[in-house]
Design an enzyme around this catalytic site. Structure first.
Site, PDB file in Angstrom:
ATOM      1  N   ARG A   1       0.877  -1.181   0.000  1.00  0.00           N
ATOM      2  CA  ARG A   1       0.000   0.000   0.000  1.00  0.00           C
ATOM      3  C   ARG A   1       0.904   1.216   0.000  1.00  0.00           C
ATOM      4  O   ARG A   1       1.809   1.312   0.833  1.00  0.00           O
ATOM      5  CB  ARG A   1      -0.868  -0.055   1.263  1.00  0.00           C
ATOM      6  CG  ARG A   1      -1.679   1.174   1.551  1.00  0.00           C
ATOM      7  CD  ARG A   1      -2.895   1.200   0.642  1.00  0.00           C
ATOM      8  NE  ARG A   1      -3.969   2.031   1.130  1.00  0.00           N
ATOM      9  CZ  ARG A   1      -3.950   3.350   1.178  1.00  0.00           C
ATOM     10  NH1 ARG A   1      -2.889   4.013   0.825  1.00  0.00           N
ATOM     11  NH2 ARG A   1      -5.001   4.006   1.591  1.00  0.00           N
TER      12      ARG A   1
ATOM     13  N   GLU B   1     -11.473   4.712  -4.566  1.00  0.00           N
ATOM     14  CA  GLU B   1     -11.807   3.290  -4.648  1.00  0.00           C
ATOM     15  C   GLU B   1     -12.177   2.964  -6.095  1.00  0.00           C
ATOM     16  O   GLU B   1     -12.633   3.831  -6.845  1.00  0.00           O
ATOM     17  CB  GLU B   1     -12.976   2.962  -3.710  1.00  0.00           C
ATOM     18  CG  GLU B   1     -12.673   3.180  -2.246  1.00  0.00           C
ATOM     19  CD  GLU B   1     -11.595   2.246  -1.717  1.00  0.00           C
ATOM     20  OE1 GLU B   1     -11.510   1.084  -2.150  1.00  0.00           O
ATOM     21  OE2 GLU B   1     -10.820   2.699  -0.851  1.00  0.00           O
TER      22      GLU B   1
ATOM     23  N   ARG C   1      -1.322  -5.595   4.563  1.00  0.00           N
ATOM     24  CA  ARG C   1      -0.467  -5.127   3.466  1.00  0.00           C
ATOM     25  C   ARG C   1       0.713  -4.359   4.040  1.00  0.00           C
ATOM     26  O   ARG C   1       0.569  -3.670   5.050  1.00  0.00           O
ATOM     27  CB  ARG C   1      -1.238  -4.194   2.520  1.00  0.00           C
ATOM     28  CG  ARG C   1      -2.416  -4.841   1.845  1.00  0.00           C
ATOM     29  CD  ARG C   1      -3.202  -3.848   1.028  1.00  0.00           C
ATOM     30  NE  ARG C   1      -3.820  -2.843   1.908  1.00  0.00           N
ATOM     31  CZ  ARG C   1      -4.684  -1.926   1.511  1.00  0.00           C
ATOM     32  NH1 ARG C   1      -5.047  -1.854   0.247  1.00  0.00           N
ATOM     33  NH2 ARG C   1      -5.187  -1.071   2.359  1.00  0.00           N
TER      34      ARG C   1
END
Length: 190
Positions: A74, A82, A116
């Protein structure tokens, strides 16, 4: 291992200094072994490099490391729309255009709640998160950056976002661009 007999002798000695020295050496050896077994991305500030094999969206990618393992990453300090949001697909495509198939450097900052690795990503001298903000494909994620991001970098990201907004770049080119964190909250409320 030649250290083992020495440690054993020190541990069985009557001298408290010898025992303390052995205990310290054993503690350090265990800590070093533990560090070697940690998954890539688990140590803040660690630098890794690898080839980008997949781009999930405008702020998430997958990197194959030299040992063949993959790391889901990330981008630190940014939040892109999104995929279901307007401009979400474009943000992902623009990130892919920059890094897909290319060798990048990761400066790991930790892990997010989804497991992540969070990292500052560089392609040569280019800060990829900053490039996404400059092009209007991501927001500077101030609430996470504040207090964690270096002051100079924080200022650069802020200035980049202001410039992108003033120029109407990317998501700023249309009225009513909704921040991804607001969009996610709205989706959870439904």
């Amino acid at each position: 291992m030649r250290l083992a007999p020495l440690l054993l002798r020190l541990l069985t000695t009557r001298s408290w200094v010898g025992r303390l020295t052995a205990l310290a050496a054993l503690t350090i050896a265990c800590w070093m072994a533990w560090q070697d077994q940690q998954a890539p991305g688990s140590v803040d500030g660690q630098a890794l490099s690898g080839r980008v094999t997949k781009v999930a969206d405008g702020d998430t990618l997958e990197v194959m490391l030299a040992d063949g393992s993959t790391l889901k990453v990330r981008l630190a300090y940014v939040d892109a729309p999104e995929s279901a949001q307007p401009d979400g697909t474009v943000a992902g495509l623009m990130l892919a255009k920059q890094v897909l198939g290319r060798q990048v450097l990761l400066d790991l900052q930790g892990q997010d709640k989804y497991g992540r690795s969070v990292a500052e990503v560089r392609l040569g001298e280019v800060d990829i998160g900053l490039a996404q903000v400059q092009a209007g494909h991501a927001w500077h994620y101030e609430q996470y950056a504040r207090g964690k991001q270096a002051a100079l970098a924080y200022g650069r990201y802020q200035a980049a976002q202001l410039m992108a907004r003033q120029q109407g770049s990317g998501l700023w080119g249309r009225a009513g661009a909704q921040a991804p964190w607001d969009y996610r909250q709205q989706q959870r409320a439904r």
